[in-house]
Design an enzyme around this catalytic site. Structure first.
Site, short mmCIF file in Angstrom:
data_model
loop_
_atom_site.label_atom_id
_atom_site.label_comp_id
_atom_site.label_asym_id
_atom_site.label_seq_id
_atom_site.Cartn_x
_atom_site.Cartn_y
_atom_site.Cartn_z
N CYS A 171 0.83 -1.21 0.00
CA CYS A 171 0.00 0.00 0.00
C CYS A 171 0.86 1.26 0.00
O CYS A 171 1.88 1.34 0.69
CB CYS A 171 -0.93 -0.01 1.22
SG CYS A 171 -2.05 1.40 1.25
N CYS A 207 0.33 4.77 7.02
CA CYS A 207 -0.31 4.58 8.35
C CYS A 207 0.67 3.83 9.27
O CYS A 207 1.06 2.69 8.97
CB CYS A 207 -1.62 3.81 8.20
SG CYS A 207 -2.66 4.49 6.87
N CYS A 236 0.38 0.06 10.31
CA CYS A 236 -0.09 -0.95 9.35
C CYS A 236 1.04 -1.77 8.71
O CYS A 236 1.98 -1.24 8.13
CB CYS A 236 -0.91 -0.26 8.26
SG CYS A 236 -1.68 -1.46 7.16
N CYS A 240 -16.54 -9.38 5.21
CA CYS A 240 -15.90 -8.07 4.99
C CYS A 240 -14.60 -8.25 4.22
O CYS A 240 -13.70 -8.95 4.66
CB CYS A 240 -15.64 -7.42 6.35
SG CYS A 240 -14.87 -5.80 6.19
N CYS A 290 -19.61 -6.33 3.21
CA CYS A 290 -18.88 -5.15 3.68
C CYS A 290 -17.56 -5.10 2.91
O CYS A 290 -16.97 -6.16 2.64
CB CYS A 290 -18.61 -5.27 5.18
SG CYS A 290 -17.57 -3.94 5.84
N CYS A 296 -19.53 1.82 8.60
CA CYS A 296 -18.79 1.15 9.66
C CYS A 296 -17.54 1.99 9.89
O CYS A 296 -16.68 2.08 9.01
CB CYS A 296 -18.43 -0.27 9.21
SG CYS A 296 -17.32 -1.11 10.37
N ARG A 314 -18.02 -2.88 17.86
CA ARG A 314 -17.31 -4.14 17.56
C ARG A 314 -15.97 -4.26 18.28
O ARG A 314 -15.11 -3.37 18.20
CB ARG A 314 -17.08 -4.27 16.05
CG ARG A 314 -16.32 -5.57 15.72
CD ARG A 314 -16.26 -5.90 14.24
NE ARG A 314 -17.58 -5.94 13.67
CZ ARG A 314 -17.94 -5.26 12.59
NH1 ARG A 314 -17.08 -4.52 11.97
NH2 ARG A 314 -19.17 -5.34 12.14
N1 SAM Z 1 -6.79 0.45 3.29
C1 SAM Z 1 -8.06 0.61 3.84
C2 SAM Z 1 -8.12 1.70 4.85
O1 SAM Z 1 -7.10 2.13 5.35
O2 SAM Z 1 -9.24 2.13 5.16
C3 SAM Z 1 -8.65 -0.66 4.42
C4 SAM Z 1 -7.83 -1.60 5.21
S1 SAM Z 1 -7.18 -0.95 6.75
C5 SAM Z 1 -6.06 -2.23 7.16
C6 SAM Z 1 -8.57 -1.08 7.85
C7 SAM Z 1 -8.38 -0.67 9.29
O3 SAM Z 1 -7.72 -1.70 10.00
C8 SAM Z 1 -7.56 0.56 9.58
O4 SAM Z 1 -8.26 1.74 9.37
C9 SAM Z 1 -7.23 0.36 11.05
O5 SAM Z 1 -8.25 0.93 11.86
C10 SAM Z 1 -7.23 -1.16 11.21
N2 SAM Z 1 -5.88 -1.65 11.46
C11 SAM Z 1 -4.91 -1.83 10.55
N3 SAM Z 1 -3.77 -2.29 11.11
C12 SAM Z 1 -4.02 -2.40 12.43
C13 SAM Z 1 -3.23 -2.81 13.55
N4 SAM Z 1 -1.97 -3.16 13.43
N5 SAM Z 1 -3.81 -2.82 14.77
C14 SAM Z 1 -5.11 -2.44 14.91
N6 SAM Z 1 -5.89 -2.04 13.89
C15 SAM Z 1 -5.36 -2.01 12.66
C1 DTB Z 2 -11.44 -2.73 11.42
O1 DTB Z 2 -11.78 -1.74 12.09
N1 DTB Z 2 -10.57 -3.64 11.82
C2 DTB Z 2 -10.37 -4.63 10.80
C3 DTB Z 2 -11.38 -4.22 9.70
N2 DTB Z 2 -11.92 -3.00 10.22
C4 DTB Z 2 -10.96 -4.11 8.32
C5 DTB Z 2 -8.98 -4.77 10.39
C6 DTB Z 2 -8.05 -5.08 11.55
C7 DTB Z 2 -6.68 -5.25 11.01
C8 DTB Z 2 -5.73 -5.76 12.05
C9 DTB Z 2 -4.37 -5.90 11.55
C10 DTB Z 2 -4.19 -6.84 10.40
O2 DTB Z 2 -4.86 -7.88 10.31
O3 DTB Z 2 -3.33 -6.55 9.57
FE1 SF4 Z 3 -2.89 1.23 3.38
FE2 SF4 Z 3 -2.79 0.04 5.74
FE3 SF4 Z 3 -3.20 2.67 5.62
FE4 SF4 Z 3 -5.15 0.98 4.80
S1 SF4 Z 3 -4.37 1.19 6.89
S2 SF4 Z 3 -4.43 2.84 3.76
S3 SF4 Z 3 -3.89 -0.68 3.97
S4 SF4 Z 3 -1.35 1.57 4.97
#
Ligand code: SAM
Ligand code: DTB
Ligand code: SF4
Length: 338
Positions: A78, A82, A85, A122, A153, A213, A285
């Site tokens: 990506c 963030c 992530c 989802c 979703c 959501c 959730r």
């Molecule tokens: N790329 C899209 C976005 O950023 O909206 C969708 C996928 S993103 C991984 C979805 C959500 O997962 C993020 O907004 C964040 O709230 C959650 N998330 C991602 N990595 C995480 C982590 N290491 N611990 C907790 N929540 C996480």
């Molecule tokens: C949300 O709030 N949490 C989910 C879903 N929406 C997409 C994602 C959690 C991701 C946790 C870290 C991972 O699996 O990489």
């Molecule tokens: Fe990309 Fe992860 Fe940020 Fe979603 S949360 S925009 S997958 S870097």
């Protein structure tokens, strides 16, 4: 005034401030101040849980938990930065970049999730936002998963004009797009897009008639005030999100937040309770970070008003609790899936 007298006075003020709001007033209001939500956090734990559970019971069956299964349909690589992530291309993590998953694999995963007892599927993609060529494939996924009789979703990042309408037409029920944290702390975690960008996509989703959501992550080094401000912002949206995921940071090795110490678990429960009180009609959730929670801590989260969870062995790149352990907990607590 002595220190102790000062504390007693503050506590009395908090109680005075917090108790006159009757549950039915909570249900009607949509203009929470950060101070009001902070006052909820500062209630004695038992009072906070009691209030949250009382409000919860006015709107929901307190023994029913909605279960969504997640699938990462496009993993890694990506462009965004963030800081939490594992899928950002900017950090050296264990995640390898993959192409968009073929439709048949997605449908097979959705069928398996349905058979295990998930009501919603989802699909997540590690993108800044979907390109037009990807959209057609995503729309097919939505149509086919919907045809299985599941709620659909997707979480695809930022949307461009017209994309939300196409998703709606394909049968999308929910779009996940988290605020992640409050406006003040946002820039310390994410710089490649802004808090306003997030709000803009949420507004597009809402305008297209898709259920929203949206929640956030706690344990990223933010203050309690940042947490309260994020909840106030969600609760004060013109219509609060139907679904509010509260994620506990899963520290991902290689990311800027990969070494953070865990948050006090009671602070997590307090956040669930404050979300429940501020958004009485939303599903709250219990999301990322559940894998490291004891059964007892999860039970406290349900008592605080959490009534939804991610179900199945994997989140996107992180592990989740096995379905078998969740099923056993549901039996021990007399919970049912909805
Ligand atoms: N790329 C899209 C976005 O950023 O909206 C969708 C996928 S993103 C991984 C979805 C959500 O997962 C993020 O907004 C964040 O709230 C959650 N998330 C991602 N990595 C995480 C982590 N290491 N611990 C907790 N929540 C996480
Ligand atoms: C949300 O709030 N949490 C989910 C879903 N929406 C997409 C994602 C959690 C991701 C946790 C870290 C991972 O699996 O990489
Ligand atoms: Fe990309 Fe992860 Fe940020 Fe979603 S949360 S925009 S997958 S870097």
């Amino acid at each position: 005034m002595t220190h102790i007298a000062e504390i007693a006075k503050t506590r009395a003020a908090i109680r005075h401030h917090a108790t006159p709001i009757r549950p039915e007033q909570d249900a009607a209001r949509h203009s929470w101040t950060v101070a009001e939500i902070l006052a909820l956090y500062e209630l004695p734990f038992m009072d906070l849980l009691w209030r949250a559970q009382s409000i919860h019971r006015q709107h929901f069956d307190a023994n029913a938990i909605q279960r969504s299964t997640l699938l990462s349909v496009k993993t890694g690589g990506c462009s965004e930065d963030c800081g939490y992530c594992s899928q950002s291309a900017r950090y050296a993590t264990d995640v390898t970049r993959e192409r968009l998953m073929p439709l048949a694999e997605v449908v097979a995963a959705a069928k398996a999730a349905k058979d295990k007892g998930a009501s919603r599927f989802c699909m997540g993609a590690a993108w800044r936002g979907p390109k037009e060529a990807d959209m057609e494939k995503i729309l097919d996924m939505v149509r086919e998963v919907k045809a299985l009789g599941m709620q659909t979703c997707v979480t695809l990042g930022m949307l461009k004009e017209g994309q939300a309408e196409k998703l709606k037409a394909a049968g999308l029920d929910y779009y996940n797009h988290n605020l992640d944290t409050d406006r003040e702390f946002y820039g310390q975690v994410i710089r490649s897009h802004s808090h306003d960008d997030r709000l803009d996509t949420i507004a597009q989703v809402r305008d297209a008639g898709i259920r929203v959501c949206s929640g956030g992550i706690i344990g990223m080094g933010e203050s309690r005030k940042n947490r309260a401000a994020m909840l106030a912002q969600l609760a004060n949206l013109e219509e609060p999100p139907e679904s509010v995921p509260i994620n506990n940071l899963v520290p991902m090795p290689g990311t800027p937040l990969g070494e953070l110490p865990p948050l006090d678990p009671f602070e997590f429960v307090r956040t669930i309770a404050a979300a429940r009180i501020a958004m009485p009609k939303s599903y709250v959730r219990l999301s990322a970070g559940r894998e490291n929670m004891s059964d007892e801590l999860q039970a406290l989260c349900f008592l605080a008003g959490a009534n939804s969870m991610f179900y199945g062995e994997h989140l996107l790149t992180a592990d989740n609790i096995d379905a078998e352990r969740d099923d056993a907990l549901f039996i021990r607590l007399g919970l049912s899936a909805c």
